[in-house]
Design an enzyme around this catalytic site. Structure first.
Site, PDB file in Angstrom:
ATOM      1  N   ALA A 172      -5.760 -59.560 -63.410  1.00 40.02           N
ATOM      2  CA  ALA A 172      -6.163 -58.817 -64.609  1.00 40.02           C
ATOM      3  C   ALA A 172      -7.251 -57.800 -64.271  1.00 40.02           C
ATOM      4  O   ALA A 172      -7.152 -56.626 -64.643  1.00 40.02           O
ATOM      5  CB  ALA A 172      -6.658 -59.779 -65.690  1.00 40.02           C
ATOM      6  N   GLU A 224     -17.196 -59.752 -58.996  1.00 42.64           N
ATOM      7  CA  GLU A 224     -16.383 -60.923 -58.637  1.00 42.64           C
ATOM      8  C   GLU A 224     -17.286 -61.983 -58.018  1.00 42.64           C
ATOM      9  O   GLU A 224     -18.092 -61.687 -57.143  1.00 42.64           O
ATOM     10  CB  GLU A 224     -15.279 -60.490 -57.654  1.00 42.64           C
ATOM     11  CG  GLU A 224     -14.581 -61.598 -56.895  1.00 42.64           C
ATOM     12  CD  GLU A 224     -13.876 -62.651 -57.768  1.00 42.64           C
ATOM     13  OE1 GLU A 224     -13.203 -62.257 -58.733  1.00 42.64           O
ATOM     14  OE2 GLU A 224     -14.039 -63.849 -57.472  1.00 42.64           O
ATOM     15  N   GLN A 225     -17.101 -63.234 -58.451  1.00 45.88           N
ATOM     16  CA  GLN A 225     -17.972 -64.305 -57.954  1.00 45.88           C
ATOM     17  C   GLN A 225     -17.727 -64.648 -56.481  1.00 45.88           C
ATOM     18  O   GLN A 225     -18.646 -65.035 -55.771  1.00 45.88           O
ATOM     19  CB  GLN A 225     -17.818 -65.555 -58.810  1.00 45.88           C
ATOM     20  CG  GLN A 225     -16.436 -66.188 -58.739  1.00 45.88           C
ATOM     21  CD  GLN A 225     -16.279 -67.404 -59.644  1.00 45.88           C
ATOM     22  OE1 GLN A 225     -17.211 -67.768 -60.355  1.00 45.88           O
ATOM     23  NE2 GLN A 225     -15.117 -68.026 -59.607  1.00 45.88           N
ATOM     24  N   ARG A 246       1.308 -64.188 -54.080  1.00 45.06           N
ATOM     25  CA  ARG A 246       0.145 -63.730 -54.864  1.00 45.06           C
ATOM     26  C   ARG A 246      -0.812 -62.912 -54.004  1.00 45.06           C
ATOM     27  O   ARG A 246      -1.390 -61.931 -54.471  1.00 45.06           O
ATOM     28  CB  ARG A 246      -0.586 -64.931 -55.460  1.00 45.06           C
ATOM     29  CG  ARG A 246       0.210 -65.665 -56.520  1.00 45.06           C
ATOM     30  CD  ARG A 246      -0.555 -66.890 -56.979  1.00 45.06           C
ATOM     31  NE  ARG A 246      -1.804 -66.491 -57.596  1.00 45.06           N
ATOM     32  CZ  ARG A 246      -1.944 -66.301 -58.895  1.00 45.06           C
ATOM     33  NH1 ARG A 246      -0.939 -66.494 -59.716  1.00 45.06           N
ATOM     34  NH2 ARG A 246      -3.099 -65.917 -59.394  1.00 45.06           N
ATOM     35  N   TYR A 265      11.564 -69.902 -54.705  1.00 39.81           N
ATOM     36  CA  TYR A 265      12.081 -68.542 -54.545  1.00 39.81           C
ATOM     37  C   TYR A 265      11.424 -67.870 -53.342  1.00 39.81           C
ATOM     38  O   TYR A 265      10.316 -68.246 -52.942  1.00 39.81           O
ATOM     39  CB  TYR A 265      11.875 -67.718 -55.826  1.00 39.81           C
ATOM     40  CG  TYR A 265      10.472 -67.703 -56.400  1.00 39.81           C
ATOM     41  CD1 TYR A 265       9.484 -66.845 -55.915  1.00 39.81           C
ATOM     42  CD2 TYR A 265      10.135 -68.550 -57.457  1.00 39.81           C
ATOM     43  CE1 TYR A 265       8.214 -66.818 -56.474  1.00 39.81           C
ATOM     44  CE2 TYR A 265       8.852 -68.534 -58.011  1.00 39.81           C
ATOM     45  CZ  TYR A 265       7.899 -67.667 -57.517  1.00 39.81           C
ATOM     46  OH  TYR A 265       6.641 -67.656 -58.053  1.00 39.81           O
ATOM     47  N   ASP A 288      -5.968 -64.316 -68.240  1.00 35.88           N
ATOM     48  CA  ASP A 288      -6.153 -65.732 -68.569  1.00 35.88           C
ATOM     49  C   ASP A 288      -7.425 -65.980 -69.367  1.00 35.88           C
ATOM     50  O   ASP A 288      -7.540 -66.983 -70.064  1.00 35.88           O
ATOM     51  CB  ASP A 288      -6.205 -66.575 -67.280  1.00 35.88           C
ATOM     52  CG  ASP A 288      -4.817 -66.928 -66.775  1.00 35.88           C
ATOM     53  OD1 ASP A 288      -3.829 -66.377 -67.306  1.00 35.88           O
ATOM     54  OD2 ASP A 288      -4.722 -67.748 -65.838  1.00 35.88           O
TER      55      ASP A 288
HETATM   56  C1  LIG Z   1       1.421 -73.027 -61.133  1.00 35.32           C
HETATM   57  C2  LIG Z   1       1.323 -71.640 -61.720  1.00 35.32           C
HETATM   58  C3  LIG Z   1       2.393 -70.744 -61.561  1.00 35.32           C
HETATM   59  C4  LIG Z   1       2.338 -69.465 -62.133  1.00 35.32           C
HETATM   60  N1  LIG Z   1       3.390 -68.610 -62.001  1.00 35.32           N
HETATM   61  C5  LIG Z   1       3.350 -67.405 -62.625  1.00 35.32           C
HETATM   62  C6  LIG Z   1       4.453 -66.483 -62.537  1.00 35.32           C
HETATM   63  O1  LIG Z   1       5.462 -66.742 -61.874  1.00 35.32           O
HETATM   64  N2  LIG Z   1       4.366 -65.288 -63.206  1.00 35.32           N
HETATM   65  C7  LIG Z   1       3.257 -64.965 -63.934  1.00 35.32           C
HETATM   66  O2  LIG Z   1       3.225 -63.878 -64.532  1.00 35.32           O
HETATM   67  N3  LIG Z   1       2.189 -65.799 -64.012  1.00 35.32           N
HETATM   68  C8  LIG Z   1       2.216 -66.995 -63.377  1.00 35.32           C
HETATM   69  N4  LIG Z   1       1.150 -67.833 -63.454  1.00 35.32           N
HETATM   70  C9  LIG Z   1      -0.027 -67.399 -64.224  1.00 35.32           C
HETATM   71  C10 LIG Z   1      -0.884 -66.453 -63.431  1.00 35.32           C
HETATM   72  O3  LIG Z   1      -1.181 -67.025 -62.181  1.00 35.32           O
HETATM   73  C11 LIG Z   1      -2.178 -66.163 -64.194  1.00 35.32           C
HETATM   74  O4  LIG Z   1      -1.870 -65.879 -65.532  1.00 35.32           O
HETATM   75  C12 LIG Z   1      -2.894 -64.974 -63.573  1.00 35.32           C
HETATM   76  O5  LIG Z   1      -3.238 -65.241 -62.248  1.00 35.32           O
HETATM   77  C13 LIG Z   1      -4.156 -64.680 -64.379  1.00 35.32           C
HETATM   78  O6  LIG Z   1      -4.885 -63.676 -63.716  1.00 35.32           O
HETATM   79  P1  LIG Z   1      -6.369 -63.393 -64.145  1.00 35.32           P
HETATM   80  O7  LIG Z   1      -6.799 -62.241 -63.320  1.00 35.32           O
HETATM   81  O8  LIG Z   1      -6.468 -63.306 -65.624  1.00 35.32           O
HETATM   82  O9  LIG Z   1      -7.182 -64.712 -63.756  1.00 35.32           O
HETATM   83  P2  LIG Z   1      -7.515 -65.300 -62.316  1.00 35.32           P
HETATM   84  O10 LIG Z   1      -6.397 -65.103 -61.381  1.00 35.32           O
HETATM   85  O11 LIG Z   1      -7.989 -66.710 -62.559  1.00 35.32           O
HETATM   86  O12 LIG Z   1      -8.736 -64.414 -61.795  1.00 35.32           O
HETATM   87  C14 LIG Z   1     -10.028 -64.551 -62.314  1.00 35.32           C
HETATM   88  C15 LIG Z   1     -11.016 -63.973 -61.304  1.00 35.32           C
HETATM   89  O13 LIG Z   1     -12.310 -63.981 -61.896  1.00 35.32           O
HETATM   90  C16 LIG Z   1     -13.235 -64.539 -60.964  1.00 35.32           C
HETATM   91  N5  LIG Z   1     -14.312 -65.148 -61.773  1.00 35.32           N
HETATM   92  C17 LIG Z   1     -14.211 -66.265 -62.528  1.00 35.32           C
HETATM   93  N6  LIG Z   1     -15.375 -66.514 -63.141  1.00 35.32           N
HETATM   94  C18 LIG Z   1     -16.227 -65.530 -62.759  1.00 35.32           C
HETATM   95  C19 LIG Z   1     -17.588 -65.242 -63.087  1.00 35.32           C
HETATM   96  N7  LIG Z   1     -18.289 -66.033 -63.914  1.00 35.32           N
HETATM   97  N8  LIG Z   1     -18.187 -64.148 -62.528  1.00 35.32           N
HETATM   98  C20 LIG Z   1     -17.462 -63.328 -61.682  1.00 35.32           C
HETATM   99  N9  LIG Z   1     -16.161 -63.579 -61.334  1.00 35.32           N
HETATM  100  C21 LIG Z   1     -15.564 -64.653 -61.890  1.00 35.32           C
HETATM  101  C22 LIG Z   1     -12.430 -65.528 -60.167  1.00 35.32           C
HETATM  102  O14 LIG Z   1     -13.036 -65.811 -58.916  1.00 35.32           O
HETATM  103  C23 LIG Z   1     -11.102 -64.777 -60.016  1.00 35.32           C
HETATM  104  O15 LIG Z   1     -11.123 -63.905 -58.915  1.00 35.32           O
HETATM  105  C24 LIG Z   1       1.182 -69.085 -62.869  1.00 35.32           C
HETATM  106  C25 LIG Z   1       0.092 -69.980 -62.989  1.00 35.32           C
HETATM  107  C26 LIG Z   1       0.161 -71.248 -62.415  1.00 35.32           C
HETATM  108  C27 LIG Z   1      -1.010 -72.192 -62.571  1.00 35.32           C
END
Ligand SMILES: Cc1cc2nc3c(=O)[nH]c(=O)nc-3n(C[C@H](O)[C@H](O)[C@H](O)COP(=O)(O)OP(=O)(O)OC[C@H]3O[C@@H](n4cnc5c(N)ncnc54)[C@H](O)[C@@H]3O)c2cc1C
Length: 406
Positions: free
Chosen positions: A27, A46-47, A120, A225, A303
């Site tokens: 995201a 980023e942490q 990923r 896959y 997320d």
């Molecule tokens: C088993 C599994 C399978 C999945 N398969 C799929 C799929 O096939 N297709 C799909 O679309 N989605 C899939 N997902 C969902 C997908 O992985 C997540 O929705 C996506 O990674 C979310 O991305 P994000 O950037 O919002 O969060 P995250 O990937 O959790 O990234 C958050 C980032 O913020 C950082 N952070 C956290 N707290 C702080 C803080 N306080 N200060 C600074 N930095 C911080 C973290 O270190 C991290 O780098 C799957 C999830 C799981 C669990």
């Protein structure tokens, strides 16, 4: 720009809106690229001390791949992604085919964008390589955000403070930024998922064509896959968590315990699971749809906004959609326009992700039915899957002007 000055300002373009993004996951990085393209300057905090991604696959459907291909060179994605011919769903014990949904050229033509299977880490690297490293601040853990009438303060673990016109929490399911908007907590699904990678050459019986293979059975399902240009097979297998310590969010799992959980499953499934040399185990959590995603100067994305169970494979896809819509809403705005831009972002995005969050939770039951009447009904419905209209999901273009009403 200095990466950790005390009391410094995030972003620098005078008069233009200054955005601070917390989190450099899918995201956060997609948002950073989309903001760059929209001419909105941002800084990402980023942490982690180094960017690294879990060794697992992610499915990127046409609704997100069309957006990614506008943000990064398509050739970079094509080099590492696999384009599957189909999704095949099978029974757990005898491999009987329940449904095959075509994803090949016809789907690509229909939706105007490919279905990608990616590691990923590959996706993360493509996104990271497109962003100015000088504006990506590692080892910067945000512990609190404080909203003032005209700006937001970001407090970091090391005691430093930054300010910005607007803060976007892209900090995942355990978001600190979300705490400024809601007091809820993640909800444990009672399920866990083992994930890992196997060199594709070790599973020759899966090499006939690139596809997503799913096996449904009582209380659990398995998916595998190809990723990384076909070099690896990404494997995911759910299991009831039982009395597993769910306090540990992720942990190293054991292949033997996974095989024990899948005793009685087909030889193919057991061969795939048995080929895993290391696995991680994830406690699967989501949250209820959030009532408000934004305040005047704080927003959440990915997320952090809508953590969902992975049973629609849409979490990352929706994070990518959030990022481009938010950047579109912020394009050309000044600091005083931020509250209206954020309200617009929430209005556009929330109904769609609320729906997908709920459907993902519902699939958690549908995918794991005991053999019996309910399972037979599901299998018959799966047989009609190809006729089912995925237009609303895959055909959606989050950048269509009509999707972002004033
Ligand atoms: C088993 C599994 C399978 C999945 N398969 C799929 C799929 O096939 N297709 C799909 O679309 N989605 C899939 N997902 C969902 C997908 O992985 C997540 O929705 C996506 O990674 C979310 O991305 P994000 O950037 O919002 O969060 P995250 O990937 O959790 O990234 C958050 C980032 O913020 C950082 N952070 C956290 N707290 C702080 C803080 N306080 N200060 C600074 N930095 C911080 C973290 O270190 C991290 O780098 C799957 C999830 C799981 C669990």
């Amino acid at each position: 720009m200095n990466s950790s000055p005390r009391n410094a300002r995030a972003g620098s373009a005078a008069g233009a809106v200054r955005v601070a993004v917390v989190g450099a996951g899918i995201a956060g990085l997609t948002l950073a690229l989309a903001l760059d393209r929209a001419g909105v300057r941002c800084e990402v905090f980023e942490q982690a001390e180094a960017l690294r991604e879990v060794g697992a696959g992610v499915q990127i459907a046409p609704n997100a791949s069309r957006l990614l291909r506008r943000l990064v060179p398509a050739a970079q994605l094509d080099e590492v992604a696999v384009r599957p011919a189909a999704v095949e769903m099978r029974r757990w014990d005898d491999d009987r085919l329940l449904d095959r949904a075509e994803l090949g050229t016809a789907t690509e033509v229909r939706y105007g964008a490919p279905y990608y299977l990616m590691h990923r880490a590959d996706l993360h690297e493509v996104l990271r390589s497109g962003f100015d490293p000088g504006r990506l601040h590692l080892a910067s853990r945000c512990v609190r955000v404080e909203e003032l009438p005209d700006r937001v303060l970001l407090h970091f673990q090391d005691g430093s403070v930054r300010d910005a016109d607007l803060v976007v929490g892209a900090d995942g399911i355990r978001s600190v930024v979300r705490e400024a908007l809601a007091a809820d907590r993640p909800r444990f699904s009672g399920q866990s998922m083992y994930r890992g990678l196997v060199p594709a050459r070790e599973l020759p019986f899966l090499m006939d064509e690139p596809k997503v293979r799913l096996w449904f059975g009582p209380e659990q399902h398995c998916v595998c896959y190809p990723v990384s240009a076909g070099r690896w097979m990404s494997v995911g297998a759910t299991a009831p968590a039982g009395d597993w310590n769910t306090e540990s969010w992720t942990a190293r799992g054991r292949t033997e315990e996974l095989l024990h959980t899948y005793r009685g499953w087909s030889e193919q499934v057991r061969a795939v699971l048995g080929a895993l040399s290391t696995v991680s185990r994830w406690a699967l959590h989501d949250r209820d749809p959030l009532e408000r995603w934004t305040s005047d100067r704080i927003a959440v994305a990915g997320d952090s906004a809508h953590p969902m169970l992975p049973f629609m494979a849409q979490g990352a896809n929706q994070a990518i959609e959030d990022a481009v819509v938010l950047a579109t809403c912020l394009a050309g705005t000044g600091p005083e326009d931020v509250p209206a831009a954020l309200a617009r972002y929430e209005r556009v995005r929330k109904p769609r992700t609320d729906r997908i969050q709920r459907m993902s939770r519902a699939n958690s039951r549908t995918f794991h039915l005991e053999d019996g009447d309910g399972q037979r009904e599901r299998d018959t419905a799966l047989g009609r899957q190809q006729a089912r209209d995925q237009e609303w999901l895959f055909g959606h273009d989050a950048e269509e002007p009509a999707e972002v009403p004033l």
